[in-house]
Every structure is written in C-alpha cells, then in structure tokens.
Design a protein around this motif. Structure first.
Motif, PDB file in Angstrom:
ATOM      1  N   GLU A  15       0.743  -1.166   0.041  1.00  0.00           N
ATOM      2  CA  GLU A  15       0.071   0.118   0.043  1.00  0.00           C
ATOM      3  C   GLU A  15       0.938   1.244  -0.049  1.00  0.00           C
ATOM      4  OE1 GLU A  15      -2.318   0.808   3.565  1.00  0.00           O
ATOM      5  OE2 GLU A  15      -0.714   0.553   4.637  1.00  0.00           O
ATOM      6  N   PRO A  16       0.200   2.267  -0.555  1.00  0.00           N
ATOM      7  CA  PRO A  16       1.086   3.597  -0.356  1.00  0.00           C
ATOM      8  C   PRO A  16       1.163   3.903   1.084  1.00  0.00           C
ATOM      9  CG  PRO A  16      -0.664   3.785  -2.170  1.00  0.00           C
ATOM     10  CD  PRO A  16      -0.922   2.388  -1.450  1.00  0.00           C
ATOM     11  N   PHE A  17       2.379   4.471   1.356  1.00  0.00           N
ATOM     12  CA  PHE A  17       2.659   5.066   2.726  1.00  0.00           C
ATOM     13  C   PHE A  17       3.607   6.219   2.632  1.00  0.00           C
ATOM     14  CE2 PHE A  17       4.613   4.750   6.930  1.00  0.00           C
ATOM     15  CZ  PHE A  17       3.352   4.935   7.618  1.00  0.00           C
ATOM     16  N   HIS A  18       2.789   7.209   3.016  1.00  0.00           N
ATOM     17  CA  HIS A  18       3.794   8.518   3.027  1.00  0.00           C
ATOM     18  C   HIS A  18       4.158   8.624   1.706  1.00  0.00           C
ATOM     19  CE1 HIS A  18       3.128   9.604   7.367  1.00  0.00           C
ATOM     20  NE2 HIS A  18       3.467   8.362   7.520  1.00  0.00           N
ATOM     21  N   ARG A  19       5.663   8.599   1.614  1.00  0.00           N
ATOM     22  CA  ARG A  19       6.163   9.057   0.187  1.00  0.00           C
ATOM     23  C   ARG A  19       6.788   7.782  -0.221  1.00  0.00           C
ATOM     24  NH1 ARG A  19       9.157  14.153   2.342  1.00  0.00           N
ATOM     25  NH2 ARG A  19       7.574  15.579   2.297  1.00  0.00           N
ATOM     26  N   THR A  21       6.309   3.172   0.033  1.00  0.00           N
ATOM     27  CA  THR A  21       5.102   2.012   0.472  1.00  0.00           C
ATOM     28  C   THR A  21       5.334   1.209   1.531  1.00  0.00           C
ATOM     29  OG1 THR A  21       6.715   0.536  -0.848  1.00  0.00           O
ATOM     30  CG2 THR A  21       4.742   1.672  -2.157  1.00  0.00           C
ATOM     31  N   ARG A  22       4.253   0.693   1.966  1.00  0.00           N
ATOM     32  CA  ARG A  22       4.389  -0.280   2.899  1.00  0.00           C
ATOM     33  C   ARG A  22       3.998  -1.893   2.621  1.00  0.00           C
ATOM     34  NH1 ARG A  22       1.646   0.887   8.771  1.00  0.00           N
ATOM     35  NH2 ARG A  22       1.951   2.909   8.065  1.00  0.00           N
ATOM     36  N   HIS A  23       4.745  -2.776   3.271  1.00  0.00           N
ATOM     37  CA  HIS A  23       4.545  -4.021   2.676  1.00  0.00           C
ATOM     38  C   HIS A  23       3.858  -4.724   3.642  1.00  0.00           C
ATOM     39  CE1 HIS A  23       6.731  -3.330  -1.278  1.00  0.00           C
ATOM     40  NE2 HIS A  23       7.252  -2.468  -0.460  1.00  0.00           N
ATOM     41  N   HIS A  24       2.481  -5.210   3.812  1.00  0.00           N
ATOM     42  CA  HIS A  24       1.860  -5.805   4.878  1.00  0.00           C
ATOM     43  C   HIS A  24       2.065  -7.559   4.396  1.00  0.00           C
ATOM     44  CE1 HIS A  24      -0.200  -2.519   6.696  1.00  0.00           C
ATOM     45  NE2 HIS A  24      -0.159  -1.999   5.443  1.00  0.00           N
ATOM     46  N   TRP A  25       2.375  -8.182   5.692  1.00  0.00           N
ATOM     47  CA  TRP A  25       2.090  -9.634   5.626  1.00  0.00           C
ATOM     48  C   TRP A  25       1.133 -10.207   6.549  1.00  0.00           C
ATOM     49  CZ3 TRP A  25       3.163 -11.983  10.219  1.00  0.00           C
ATOM     50  CH2 TRP A  25       3.853 -11.287  11.043  1.00  0.00           C
ATOM     51  N   MET A  26       0.231 -11.239   6.071  1.00  0.00           N
ATOM     52  CA  MET A  26      -0.790 -11.715   7.049  1.00  0.00           C
ATOM     53  C   MET A  26      -0.856 -13.176   7.089  1.00  0.00           C
ATOM     54  SD  MET A  26      -2.968  -9.072   5.065  1.00  0.00           S
ATOM     55  CE  MET A  26      -2.019  -9.287   3.849  1.00  0.00           C
ATOM     56  N   ILE A  27      -1.091 -13.833   8.140  1.00  0.00           N
ATOM     57  CA  ILE A  27      -1.026 -15.201   8.117  1.00  0.00           C
ATOM     58  C   ILE A  27      -2.135 -15.494   8.469  1.00  0.00           C
ATOM     59  CG2 ILE A  27       0.134 -17.293   9.313  1.00  0.00           C
ATOM     60  CD1 ILE A  27       2.662 -15.362   9.739  1.00  0.00           C
ATOM     61  N   HIS A  41       4.094  -5.373   9.216  1.00  0.00           N
ATOM     62  CA  HIS A  41       4.253  -4.624   8.166  1.00  0.00           C
ATOM     63  C   HIS A  41       5.937  -4.201   8.177  1.00  0.00           C
ATOM     64  CE1 HIS A  41       4.398  -0.830  10.192  1.00  0.00           C
ATOM     65  NE2 HIS A  41       3.159  -1.285  10.601  1.00  0.00           N
ATOM     66  N   ALA A  42       6.487  -4.132   6.897  1.00  0.00           N
ATOM     67  CA  ALA A  42       7.734  -3.568   6.546  1.00  0.00           C
ATOM     68  C   ALA A  42       8.001  -2.574   5.653  1.00  0.00           C
ATOM     69  CB  ALA A  42       8.657  -4.998   6.538  1.00  0.00           C
TER      70      ALA A  42
END
Length: 85
Positions: A15-19, A21-27, A41-42
C-alpha cells in the motif's frame, strides 16, 4: 513465499504510505482462511517476507500464538536529527 506445511497460509499486500510504500504480511489458518492469526508490515517486500518466515517458525514451534508483530525498524523519515528515535 509458500505456505507453511498444512497449517498456515501467508499473503502479502503493498500500500502507498507517506512518500513510499508499506508491505503488509498476513498469516491465516489453512482450515479457516478468514481467521487472521498474525500480521505485520515492513518498508520492503524482502523484510516483510523475512518477518513472516520468522513468525511462521515461531507459530509452528509454539513460541507465539500470533497477533500483530511490531516492526523494529524505524524509517529514516521518523528519526530525529540528533540520532534519538
């Protein structure tokens, strides 16, 4: 990244995040895919994959029951000039 053997399914979302992206992981549980077991997220996909792999190891060994995994990496934009967070 692949599924953990017969127990969990891992998915990723960017997802876009500030300037950047942020990468979410879900289990989720394989038998109950609507049940979120753990997430985090990372700032990069590689770090998200590494965090998800570690969380899968902890889940499979019983070290954790899941939940949100807090990212220990502070993005450069959130650091204060004198070096303190």
């Amino acid at each position: 990244m692949k599924e953990a053997p017969n127990r969990y399914v891992v998915s990723f979302q960017t997802e876009p995040f500030h300037r950047g992206t942020r990468h979410h992981w879900m289990i989720c549980r394989e038998q109950k895919p609507e049940e979120l077991v753990s997430w985090g997220h990372a700032p990069t996909r590689e770090l998200a994959e590494t965090a998800a792999e570690k969380e899968l190891q902890d889940l499979n060994s019983g070290l954790t029951e899941g939940g949100q995994v807090i990212n220990g990496i502070k993005p450069f934009t959130h650091r204060i000039a004198d070096g303190h967070y």
